[in-house]
Design a protein around this motif. Sequence first.
Motif, mmCIF file in Angstrom:
data_model
loop_
_atom_site.group_PDB
_atom_site.id
_atom_site.type_symbol
_atom_site.label_atom_id
_atom_site.label_comp_id
_atom_site.label_asym_id
_atom_site.label_seq_id
_atom_site.Cartn_x
_atom_site.Cartn_y
_atom_site.Cartn_z
ATOM 1 N N VAL A 1 38.674 48.510 38.215
ATOM 2 C CA VAL A 1 38.518 47.056 38.304
ATOM 3 C C VAL A 1 37.949 46.493 37.012
ATOM 4 C CG1 VAL A 1 37.487 45.149 39.605
ATOM 5 C CG2 VAL A 1 38.053 47.299 40.786
ATOM 6 N N VAL A 2 38.512 45.366 36.573
ATOM 7 C CA VAL A 2 37.920 44.557 35.507
ATOM 8 C C VAL A 2 37.434 43.254 36.131
ATOM 9 C CG1 VAL A 2 38.450 43.096 33.502
ATOM 10 C CG2 VAL A 2 39.128 45.497 33.500
ATOM 11 N N LEU B 1 24.491 36.750 35.961
ATOM 12 C CA LEU B 1 23.869 37.231 37.192
ATOM 13 C C LEU B 1 24.917 37.502 38.269
ATOM 14 C CD1 LEU B 1 20.617 35.073 37.473
ATOM 15 C CD2 LEU B 1 20.825 37.497 36.861
ATOM 16 N N PHE B 2 25.876 36.586 38.386
ATOM 17 C CA PHE B 2 26.923 36.801 39.392
ATOM 18 C C PHE B 2 27.774 38.011 39.019
ATOM 19 C CE2 PHE B 2 30.930 36.250 41.576
ATOM 20 C CZ PHE B 2 30.531 35.843 42.842
ATOM 21 N N ARG B 3 28.072 38.133 37.724
ATOM 22 C CA ARG B 3 28.885 39.266 37.272
ATOM 23 C C ARG B 3 28.177 40.591 37.546
ATOM 24 N NH1 ARG B 3 29.301 37.765 32.458
ATOM 25 N NH2 ARG B 3 27.963 39.264 31.384
ATOM 26 N N ALA C 1 27.951 45.454 43.557
ATOM 27 C CA ALA C 1 28.576 45.499 44.878
ATOM 28 C C ALA C 1 29.806 46.397 44.864
ATOM 29 C CB ALA C 1 28.953 44.093 45.327
ATOM 30 N N LEU C 2 30.617 46.268 43.818
ATOM 31 C CA LEU C 2 31.824 47.093 43.723
ATOM 32 C C LEU C 2 31.470 48.564 43.536
ATOM 33 C CD1 LEU C 2 34.033 44.796 41.454
ATOM 34 C CD2 LEU C 2 34.346 45.230 43.892
ATOM 35 N N GLU D 1 33.883 42.000 52.617
ATOM 36 C CA GLU D 1 35.103 41.203 52.464
ATOM 37 C C GLU D 1 35.692 41.373 51.065
ATOM 38 O OE1 GLU D 1 36.691 36.601 53.158
ATOM 39 O OE2 GLU D 1 34.557 37.083 53.379
ATOM 40 N N VAL D 2 34.816 41.385 50.056
ATOM 41 C CA VAL D 2 35.279 41.568 48.681
ATOM 42 C C VAL D 2 35.851 42.971 48.489
ATOM 43 C CG1 VAL D 2 34.572 41.670 46.267
ATOM 44 C CG2 VAL D 2 33.682 39.850 47.737
ATOM 45 N N LEU D 3 35.164 43.992 48.998
ATOM 46 C CA LEU D 3 35.651 45.361 48.857
ATOM 47 C C LEU D 3 37.013 45.528 49.549
ATOM 48 C CD1 LEU D 3 32.378 47.438 49.469
ATOM 49 C CD2 LEU D 3 33.504 46.957 47.281
ATOM 50 N N HIS D 4 37.126 44.962 50.742
ATOM 51 C CA HIS D 4 38.402 45.034 51.464
ATOM 52 C C HIS D 4 39.506 44.350 50.664
ATOM 53 C CE1 HIS D 4 41.420 44.721 54.616
ATOM 54 N NE2 HIS D 4 41.438 43.412 54.429
ATOM 55 N N ALA D 5 39.193 43.208 50.072
ATOM 56 C CA ALA D 5 40.194 42.465 49.302
ATOM 57 C C ALA D 5 40.648 43.261 48.083
ATOM 58 C CB ALA D 5 39.625 41.115 48.877
#
Length: 232
Positions: free
Chosen positions: A10-11, A18-20, A26-27, A116-120
């Motif tokens: 992933v890129v 902070l969000f990055r 999380a990833l 949800e992000v991981l699933h996506a």
Amino acid sequence: MQSEKTQVRVVIVEDHPLFREGLRLALESADDMLVVGEAETLADLAGAVETGQPQVVVMDLSLPDGSGIEATRRLAEQNPGLSVLVLTMADDDGTLLGALHAGARGYLVKGAGREEVLHAVRTVAAGGAVFGPDVAARIAALVTTGAQRDAERLFPSLTSREVEVLDLVARGHDNRRIARELFVAEKTVRNHITHIFEKLDVATRAEAVARARDAGLGSATPGAAEQGPSDT
């Protein structure tokens, strides 16, 4: 720990540090994810993709040096095997449609949970498409609106309300349900259907359904009864 070969590469494209960082953590908390590059700007993106060889780019759309939508379009054209997952604050219909037309395989609004992000990411990496629940509902509404506009062009003799009624008939709804959907009396629905039959030169509900679906209205789900003019 899984081997790197089985991990989704992933890129992340995100200009807020902070969000990055939170997204990267999380990833990488999942064994099957590997962040191989980060970009704060579009200028950094090409190098991150070339160096990291990702399967997925998680793309913010609001960047200091340009549009993430245009970057998505370029990535889709230049890297056909690369999937773009949009993760953005923008939730308006224009931005959503712009991202989809540009080739995004997924669209989430910031605030989505970790799972949800991981699933996506997993879904788009596997070649699928994924959208948040609210986004999916809006896409369905936009598609329906587009189909209705197309139908109005194909059936110029019908009024907008008659096209609405025809769409619901094509979905298999009876007159009572159509009346509830449109907040009108059943008698009004019957009148609309009578006019539709006359204007389309059809004699049965099934014929009207067939014409409607040919024009992109209704759904593929069977259920429209074959009724004659007396059932209008």
